[in-house]
Structure formats: C-alpha cells, structure tokens
Write an enzyme that holds these catalytic residues in place. Structure first.
Site, PDB file in Angstrom:
ATOM      1  N   ASP A 265       1.201  -1.081  -0.254  1.00  0.00           N
ATOM      2  CA  ASP A 265      -0.133  -0.246  -0.251  1.00  0.00           C
ATOM      3  C   ASP A 265       1.174   1.129   0.162  1.00  0.00           C
ATOM      4  OD1 ASP A 265      -1.882   1.850   0.235  1.00  0.00           O
ATOM      5  OD2 ASP A 265      -2.676   1.304   2.349  1.00  0.00           O
TER       6      ASP A 265
ATOM      7  N   ASP B 106      -3.727   2.614  -5.550  1.00  0.00           N
ATOM      8  CA  ASP B 106      -2.355   2.917  -5.091  1.00  0.00           C
ATOM      9  C   ASP B 106      -2.174   1.099  -4.229  1.00  0.00           C
ATOM     10  OD1 ASP B 106      -4.072   3.644  -3.306  1.00  0.00           O
ATOM     11  OD2 ASP B 106      -2.273   4.261  -2.148  1.00  0.00           O
ATOM     12  N   GLU B 107      -3.639   0.193  -4.181  1.00  0.00           N
ATOM     13  CA  GLU B 107      -2.748  -0.999  -2.849  1.00  0.00           C
ATOM     14  C   GLU B 107      -3.365  -2.417  -4.057  1.00  0.00           C
ATOM     15  OE1 GLU B 107      -5.024  -1.047   0.261  1.00  0.00           O
ATOM     16  OE2 GLU B 107      -6.339   0.292  -0.013  1.00  0.00           O
TER      17      GLU B 107
HETATM   18 MG   LIG Z   1      -2.906   4.367   0.350  1.00  0.00          MG
END
Ligand SMILES: [Mg+2]
Length: 418
Positions: free
Chosen positions: A10, A104-105
C-alpha cells in the site's frame, strides 16, 4: 500453505507523496491535496500534515486550523494513474498473482516465488526498495498468512515500513490492536462497538458472535467476529486458474537488435503457444510488455480476427507489437531489460476447427493454407517433443537459444498456468 506468503502493499499517502515527488519544494513539508484554508475538502495529507491531525476527508478550514503551516496543493490527477501502474508492474515482477484493490494498493500471493526471491520478508524488502529507487514513492507492506492480517499489518507498518506476522504470532499480534484497523469497520461500527466496551480486536474476539451480530447486524457481525478470530479463507485473485498464458524473459540490459528481439520472442512464443496447445486452448489477444532500463515499461496489445496458438504466428504478432513499442522510444537504439508475451481471450481449440477453409493467405487464420500448414508443423513438433523432450526440435532460434540470462525456474515462475 502455512507461511506468511500473502503480501498487502500500500503506497503511503499516495496523492500527497506524488505531489512531493513531482515538486521537490514540497518534500518534508505538511501538504494537503485538495481544499483550501477557506473551504473545500482535503483529499489526502502528507505524513508531515498527518502529524498535526490532518486527514483526508477533512474540511480545509479545519485542517488549516490544526496545522497553520499547511500548504494546499490542487493535485495533478493525471499523474497518479501512470505512476501507480508502474508500481503495479514492479509488484508483478515477483509473482503473477497480484490482485489490485484500488489505485495504490494490491494483494500479492508469493507462495510460488519464495524459492527464487527468498522469504516473504525478503521479497517485501526487495519490492519496497525497487518502488523507492525506480519510482520514488514510499510503500508499506504487510506479510501474513491471510489477506485480512496482511492488510492490518501494512496499516501497522505505515509510514514506509514492513511488518511480517509469522503464523505462530497471529493471535498475539491482533489482540491489542484497535478494532478500527479491521477491514470493514468504519467510524459508525467503531462507535457502536465502543459503546459496548469493545475497542480492541482481542475484546471483539472474546465477545460471542451472536452479541456482535446484534451490535453490527447479522452479516457484518458474523464476518467481523470470524475475522477477529483470525478466520479468513479468501485467496488472492489470480492465484488460481489464469485467464491468460504468458512468459517473460529478463535480459539484464541489451541493445534491441532485430536478432535479439526475434530470438527472445521466438523462445517466449514457443513456450506460450506450446502450453496453449498442451491445454487445448488458443487466444485472440496478444499482449507484449517491453521494459526499458531504468523503469519504463510499455505494454502493447492486439486482438486478432481469430484465436492463435501457433508458435510462428504468435512470434510474428509479438514482434510487430514489440517494435511498435520500441519505435515510440526517443532513443535511436534503445536498450531493453525485459520482454514478455501473453495470450488472453482464451477459447477451446476445438472451436478453431470450425473455421472453414478460407481463400485468404493470412496465416493468422487457421482456415487459410499457410495457417493450416503452421498448425500441422506445430502438431508434429509437439508430438516429437512429447517423445524426445523439448530440445529435440523447434524453430531455429528456439532450438538453439543463445539468450540464457535467466534461470529456467524464473521463467517457469513468470508463466502463469492454465
Ligand atoms: Mg495507500
């Protein structure tokens, strides 16, 4: 699989980190993306701003009051997706089982990668360093036996850290953590649980499931109760049956000559097409990935009029796509560090035989004369190999590969299975 082989990766304060990456003057300073001191909403805050209590979703005026030196930036939204995609490419270099759950993960299953890249902790360390060095962004990683634990571990690891939860330490790890760290427990659920004196995951685990169901509702309560007992059977998507077949070859750093590209692609196409035929499959969409030294990775795809599983046709299509990608590079004689070929849009091969003889010369049609000839050649090659081994026969560059920079097992790892 008993080890801590599920990773949750993350990016830290993603939007704010990108702004700090693109504008060095913002580095080390408390910034808010979105909003202003007069109004609007803060979308993301840098860690320097979080230290003052500024969080995403907060009204700008409140953020400014908490942190008087806060810098508001408008946000360059067009930059976010390509940077996040490059991060995902890096993650994909250690395992084909990458399940992206937001920009974003992502979850990764690295059970099949440990013999190549080391323990999950070493893999996570490698990924964190590469994302930092090649893209310039901080990323936190949690490693555990289940998705739920891995996600909690990455939150605990923040900022810019790594937390590995070994299987024998799971209960002790969960016990003191606040329930708010659990996936699916928002502010409302947290407040309801707090009213009943439940603030830690350990306390939640000691509350009977029926009571938790009364507090949170039946479905959510039962799920949270199970998670607090560390029961989470969910697998990383992509870890099971793949919908594509692919192979890649890391090349170190080599000049992209006609010979090199053809040789590597014939080899990859031979592996991919061979495996498609072994599984009685063919696919319509050919995708290539070209990585250039440094970081840039370019993907090109072509969907063909009919499904393909012949080695020569796949080689030709892949070659065409790779040169498209290379020609778009600014350098006259670019170097490449990785080539990958995959085929998706898979159908049973029996459907190919339905194609009637065609009057076309396009070998991409199995019903054309050259197309049928290629099928026949591949069938003989497969038959010979089945008896005498893979090295016994093949198209010329395939039978005598000079490019052997990558151990065989790396190739096998990089090839997702049907
Ligand atoms: Mg993040």
């Amino acid at each position: 699989m008993s080890g801590a082989t599920i990773l949750h990766a993350d990016l830290d304060a993603f939007y704010a980190s990108v702004e700090q990456l693109l504008d060095p003057r913002l580095r080390g300073r408390p910034i808010a993306v979105g909003g202003s001191a007069r109004g609007g909403v803060v979308l993301a805050a840098s860690y320097e701003a979080k230290a003052y209590g500024v969080v995403g979703g907060m009204p700008g005026w409140r953020a400014a009051r908490l942190c008087p030196s806060l810098l508001f930036v408008p946000g360059r939204f067009r930059e976010y997706q390509p940077l996040a995609d490059r991060v995902m490419d890096v993650l994909g270099d250690v395992t084909p089982a990458v399940e992206r759950i937001s920009i974003d993960e992502a979850f990764l299953d690295v059970a099949g990668s440990t013999h190549l890249f080391g323990t999950p902790a070493q893999i996570a360390t490698l990924l964190r360093r590469r994302v930092r060095d090649e893209i310039g962004l901080p990323i936190s990683v949690g490693a555990a036996r289940t998705k739920h634990l891995a996600k909690i571990a990455s939150q605990v690891a923040k900022p810019d850290g790594l937390v590995v939860v070994e299987p024998d330490a799971e209960r002790a790890f969960l016990e003191p953590l606040p329930v708010g760290l659990m996936w699916g427990v928002g502010p409302v659920a947290r407040a309801r649980l707090a009213e009943r004196g439940i603030t830690t995951i350990g306390e939640l685990a000691r509350t009977p499931s029926s009571a938790v169901e009364q507090i949170l509702g039946r479905a959510v309560g039962a799920r949270m109760s199970a998670l607090s007992h560390n029961e989470d059977p969910r697998q990383v998507a992509g870890a099971g049956r793949a919908r594509s077949v692919g192979a890649q070859s890391a090349l170190g750093r080599q000049r992209a000559t006609r010979e090199l590209v053809r040789e590597v692609l014939s080899h990859l196409a031979d592996r991919v097409a061979g495996r498609l035929r072994a599984k009685d499959r063919a696919g319509r969409t050919v995708t290539v990935r070209v990585r250039f030294p440094g970081m840039r990775s370019v993907t090109r795809s072509l969907t063909l009029p009919g499904p393909v599983a012949t080695t020569l046709t796949l080689t030709e299509v892949a070659e065409q796509l790779v040169w498209q990608a290379i020609r778009e590079q600014p350098r006259a004689e670019p170097e490449v560090s990785l080539l990958a070929v995959s085929v998706s849009g898979l159908v049973p091969q029996s459907s190919l035989q339905l194609e009637l003889p065609l009057a076309t010369d396009d070998p991409r049609h199995p019903g054309s004369a050259p197309g049928a000839a290629r099928w026949a050649v591949d069938r003989s090659v497969d038959a010979v190999r089945a008896r005498f081994g893979n090295g016994a026969v093949g198209y010329l560059p395939t039978a005598m590969p000079r490019v052997r920079t990558v151990p065989e097992e790396f190739r096998r790892l990089a090839e997702h299975d049907l």
